[in-house]
Design a protein around this motif. Structure first.
Motif, PDB file in Angstrom:
ATOM      1  N   GLY A  72       3.216  10.850  -7.344  1.00 33.60           N
ATOM      2  CA  GLY A  72       4.561  10.696  -7.876  1.00 33.60           C
ATOM      3  C   GLY A  72       4.806   9.264  -8.307  1.00 33.60           C
ATOM      4  N   THR A  73       5.611   9.081  -9.342  1.00 36.19           N
ATOM      5  CA  THR A  73       5.860   7.739  -9.857  1.00 36.19           C
ATOM      6  C   THR A  73       7.355   7.473  -9.925  1.00 36.19           C
ATOM      7  N   THR A  74       7.686   6.210 -10.139  1.00 32.72           N
ATOM      8  CA  THR A  74       9.075   5.812 -10.302  1.00 32.72           C
ATOM      9  C   THR A  74       9.215   5.062 -11.611  1.00 32.72           C
ATOM     10  N   ARG A  79      13.052   4.463   2.178  1.00 36.68           N
ATOM     11  CA  ARG A  79      12.454   3.354   1.428  1.00 36.68           C
ATOM     12  C   ARG A  79      13.207   2.052   1.678  1.00 36.68           C
ATOM     13  N   ASN A 119      12.755  13.131  -1.983  1.00 37.61           N
ATOM     14  CA  ASN A 119      12.095  11.968  -2.577  1.00 37.61           C
ATOM     15  C   ASN A 119      10.678  11.798  -2.026  1.00 37.61           C
ATOM     16  N   LEU A 142      15.638   6.206  -5.874  1.00 37.26           N
ATOM     17  CA  LEU A 142      14.849   5.504  -4.861  1.00 37.26           C
ATOM     18  C   LEU A 142      15.598   4.303  -4.297  1.00 37.26           C
ATOM     19  N   THR A 154      10.839   0.092  -3.847  1.00 37.48           N
ATOM     20  CA  THR A 154      10.180   0.521  -2.616  1.00 37.48           C
ATOM     21  C   THR A 154      10.234  -0.595  -1.593  1.00 37.48           C
ATOM     22  N   SER A 207       7.316  12.052  -4.245  1.00 42.58           N
ATOM     23  CA  SER A 207       6.422  10.887  -4.310  1.00 42.58           C
ATOM     24  C   SER A 207       5.025  11.217  -3.830  1.00 42.58           C
ATOM     25  N   GLU A 208       4.948  12.042  -2.796  1.00 40.91           N
ATOM     26  CA  GLU A 208       3.675  12.301  -2.146  1.00 40.91           C
ATOM     27  C   GLU A 208       2.853  13.390  -2.826  1.00 40.91           C
TER      28      GLU A 208
END
Length: 501
Positions: free
Chosen positions: A471-473, A427, A405, A421, A479, A409-410
């Motif tokens: 990166g997105t959710t 997180r 993850n 997530l 978060t 994300s990074e």
């Protein structure tokens, strides 16, 4: 069959069953023996490496004390047949390296028995491959095959859930190339500039075979680790290229830290870590392949050093990720380790939030009392609490997913499902830097940054913004979730919770 034959058969079966069930590692005993011998690199059976094969009194002792590990490391174990991915699609290759938590102490049989809890991790995992060695590692035991817990040895590390999560999110075929050795450090053993890790590069033709014949590889030694890794990289590249499998190096996963506790401060550790990462990138052939890193446990000097390594590594694009299982205020002398919980030490501040959320390890002595009047779950955090604090299968699955993850994300633009997530331990329980002038305490689970202020604020070094890949959710609320902290303030000293590498 006569009655006497039946009785004989039953007794024989019981004897065999007793022998098999008795084949377990005594990690407490091996740690005691290591102390007596002055060996600081052995904290559990996972760290003994080639000692099981010694034909002397030491080897005999290791085979008795570390029966299960030595059974895994028996040179008579079969070699796994290579089964390459298809040639129709590029496969993303991730290098996985480090020490004992990277090697893994999670039992494959425990995962296999929990098919209801982890159906996606059973058997051959679709879209995911493993490259590495059937235990014990040797040049003739390298293989590539579909990812499957227990194929290379009876234990597994973060590769299982990391690989599955990367494929699940990206849809890109994934391979994890693994070479990890327990009880090792970056000061010298992984150091590419140490004599045992160097070879005649002017004569080197760039092939794995040349290294096998001329470079002085030694898979039974902890002082040849970087050299062995370069050979492993070449074996992987050559196998894929010769098989017509298109591939690209997508990332590095580094799981290490505890082995360097006594070897300098944050600056020395950070410089040594960055040197290893630079070496990996050089031999992969990419100066800026992303790096995701973990392994400082509760040690502030190690955490500070890891953050420094992300600042000075060539090409930047490196990220450390940990979670707030406990914090250490460094105000007393107890040093947590793989067999030392420090659960009664005043310097340790335990966050029980993770246990309240995911569940209590079945061996926690206080679990029943803390769960009175509440609906508590069971969660296999540790190999054998408190004797062996390496991750058991559920703790390891959690760690692999955390690493994946964080990488996604990074360093990628992939959309990560909010459900993934929501369950991410880093997180939900982030381990943040302590604000200036404050120390960790019950309910304030943070790490002490020992870096100089000039280093932290330097515009000439890599920083967080240079590491972000976008990166997105699908749910921005997923978060920074910190649950159970109030209870942590009340119950934080009741039990010790630590992960070690």
């Amino acid at each position: 069959m006569t009655r006497s034959c039946l009785i004989f058969t039953a007794l024989a079966w019981l004897f065999l069953t007793a022998r098999v069930s008795a084949c377990v590692d005594d990690d407490v005993r091996i740690a005691e023996l290591a102390v007596q011998q002055g060996r600081t690199d052995i904290s559990a059976c996972v760290d003994v490496l080639g000692g099981c094969a010694l034909q002397d009194q030491m080897g005999q002792t290791l085979r008795e004390v570390c029966c299960q590990t030595c059974s895994d490391n028996d040179t008579g174990n079969g070699v796994v047949e290579t089964s390459l991915p298809g040639t129709d699609e590029t496969i993303q290759v991730y290098l996985l390296a480090g020490q004992s938590e990277c090697t893994g102490q999670a039992l494959a049989t425990d995962l296999d028995a929990d098919s209801q809890g982890y159906p996606e991790l059973q058997g051959d995992i679709p879209g995911v491959w493993f490259a590495g060695y059937a235990s014990p590692a040797a040049t003739d035991r390298f293989f590539i095959a579909p990812m499957n817990a227990g194929t290379d040895r009876s234990f597994f590390g973060p590769e299982i859930s990391f690989g599955e999560r990367m494929y699940a999110v990206t849809g890109k075929r994934t391979m994890v190339m693994k070479y990890c050795v327990g009880g090792t450090q970056v000061f010298s053993q992984w150091n590419p500039e140490e004599a045992d890790n160097m070879w005649d590069t002017s004569a080197d033709d760039g092939s794995a075979q040349w290294m096998a014949d001329n470079a002085g590889l030694d898979f039974n030694s902890k002082t040849h680790l970087f050299k062995n890794m370069v050979y492993t990289i070449r074996r992987t590249k050559e196998a894929l290229t010769n098989g017509g499998v298109p591939h690209e190096w997508a990332g590095i996963v580094w799981v290490q830290g505890q082995g360097d506790l006594i070897r300098g401060d944050w600056k020395v550790f950070g410089e040594n870590t960055a040197r290893v990462w630079n070496g990996f990138r050089q031999h992969i052939g990419s100066d800026d392949v992303p790096i995701i890193d973990t392994g400082c446990s509760t040690h502030n000097q190690l955490k500070s050093g890891k953050e420094y390594a992300t600042q000075i590594v060539k090409g930047c694009k490196a990220k450390n990720v940990e979670f707030a299982l406990a914090s250490n205020d460094d105000m007393s002398d107890c040093v947590p380790g793989p067999t030392e919980t420090c659960q009664d030490a005043t310097n340790m501040h335990t966050n029980v939030g993770p246990s309240l959320y995911y569940g209590y390890d079945p061996r926690f002595p206080e679990a029943e009392r803390l769960c009175q009047g509440a609906s508590c779950k069971e969660f296999n955090w540790y190999r054998k609490f408190p004797e062996n604090l390496h991750s058991a299968y559920e703790g390891m699955i959690l760690k692999g997913r955390m690493l994946a993850n964080a990488f996604l994300s990074e360093f990628t633009s992939a959309t990560i499902p909010s459900a993934f997530l929501d369950e991410d331990v880093a997180r939900r329980f982030p381990w943040n830097r302590c604000p200036d002038g404050t120390l960790p305490s019950d309910g304030n689970f943070c790490w002490i940054d020992y870096r100089d202020e000039s280093v932290i604020s330097s515009s000439e070094l890599c920083n967080a913004t240079s590491n972000t890949g976008g990166g997105t959710t699908d749910d921005s609320s997923a978060t920074g979730m910190m649950v159970g902290q109030g209870l942590g303030m009340i119950l934080g000293t009741a039990i010790g919770l630590f992960f070690f590498v």
